[in-house]
Enzyme design. Sequence first.
Site, mmCIF file in Angstrom:
data_model
loop_
_atom_site.group_PDB
_atom_site.id
_atom_site.type_symbol
_atom_site.label_atom_id
_atom_site.label_comp_id
_atom_site.label_asym_id
_atom_site.label_seq_id
_atom_site.Cartn_x
_atom_site.Cartn_y
_atom_site.Cartn_z
ATOM 1 N N SER A 35 0.868 -1.319 -0.008
ATOM 2 C CA SER A 35 -0.127 0.018 -0.090
ATOM 3 C C SER A 35 0.876 1.172 -0.015
ATOM 4 O O SER A 35 1.821 1.289 0.546
ATOM 5 C CB SER A 35 -0.761 0.079 1.298
ATOM 6 O OG SER A 35 -1.485 1.143 1.163
ATOM 7 N N TYR A 39 -1.507 0.097 10.453
ATOM 8 C CA TYR A 39 -1.360 -0.419 9.171
ATOM 9 C C TYR A 39 -0.336 -0.106 8.206
ATOM 10 O O TYR A 39 0.198 -0.948 7.342
ATOM 11 C CB TYR A 39 -2.815 0.010 8.427
ATOM 12 C CG TYR A 39 -3.135 -0.211 7.171
ATOM 13 C CD1 TYR A 39 -3.394 -1.489 6.740
ATOM 14 C CD2 TYR A 39 -2.927 0.673 5.982
ATOM 15 C CE1 TYR A 39 -3.720 -1.606 5.288
ATOM 16 C CE2 TYR A 39 -3.194 0.419 4.664
ATOM 17 C CZ TYR A 39 -3.274 -0.936 4.325
ATOM 18 O OH TYR A 39 -3.828 -1.091 3.012
#
Length: 266
Positions: free
Chosen positions: A150, A161
Amino acid sequence: MSQVSPGRFAGKVVVVTGAAQGIGRAVAARVAAEGAHTVLVDRAELIHDVAAALAGTSADGATAVGVTADLENYEGAGGAIEEALGLRGRIDVLINNVGGTIWAKPFEHYAPDEITKEIQRSLFPTLWTCRAVLPHMIGQQSGVIVNVASVATRGVNRVPYAAAKGGVKAITAALALEAAPHGIRVVATAPGGTEAPPRKVARGPQPEGDREKAWYQQIVDQTIESSLMKRYGTLDEQAGPIAFLASDEASYITGSVLAVAGGDLG
């Protein structure tokens, strides 16, 4: 689905994790349309319906089957890989797509157990499935692993995250070094914000109250602002680069992370 390359995965066995919805489902549909025998893995029972629907639309001779597994632990990941091998006899491509932000808030508001859950969700499934499939790919002296990282490794309100997806990038770089002598490529994409239909299985609790909604809106605003194109991408725009990296067209690419985020490099 746009820009399908018929026969690009003809005869190949492709395992796609997190394939019940979102990017994973789009990737599975893409490679199936290009001739792959697909094994779709997800912890949601929905995966069997997805596989059945995909089997009806796959290219001539291609097959699709669903496997339920919790990839956050090695037992689940190892069992899923063994089941895929039992069903298909080999694995040519593994696409690691499991992950996703559970909470959206400034780091000081995360509870310790929430941090642990974010890491378990977005790092360990990739780590475990890579470990599980590697001996098989070494044995056949070939294979491709495509990890989905990501660009949110540089983003607001999701530090845990970001840490997990930074780990996915590191796995990609380090494992590529070890795997190359065995004819195995390890690559990754780093998606940016992506438009998708409403999730049938939620990643986590919905924002509650004005403060949590504002934190989530900060993510949306920063994602769009960081993109040179000033927009979210589509599922097709994510599936295409993943399919390319998984294919023989990318045979001289390994250890690389391709940002797919409208110019945001993360």
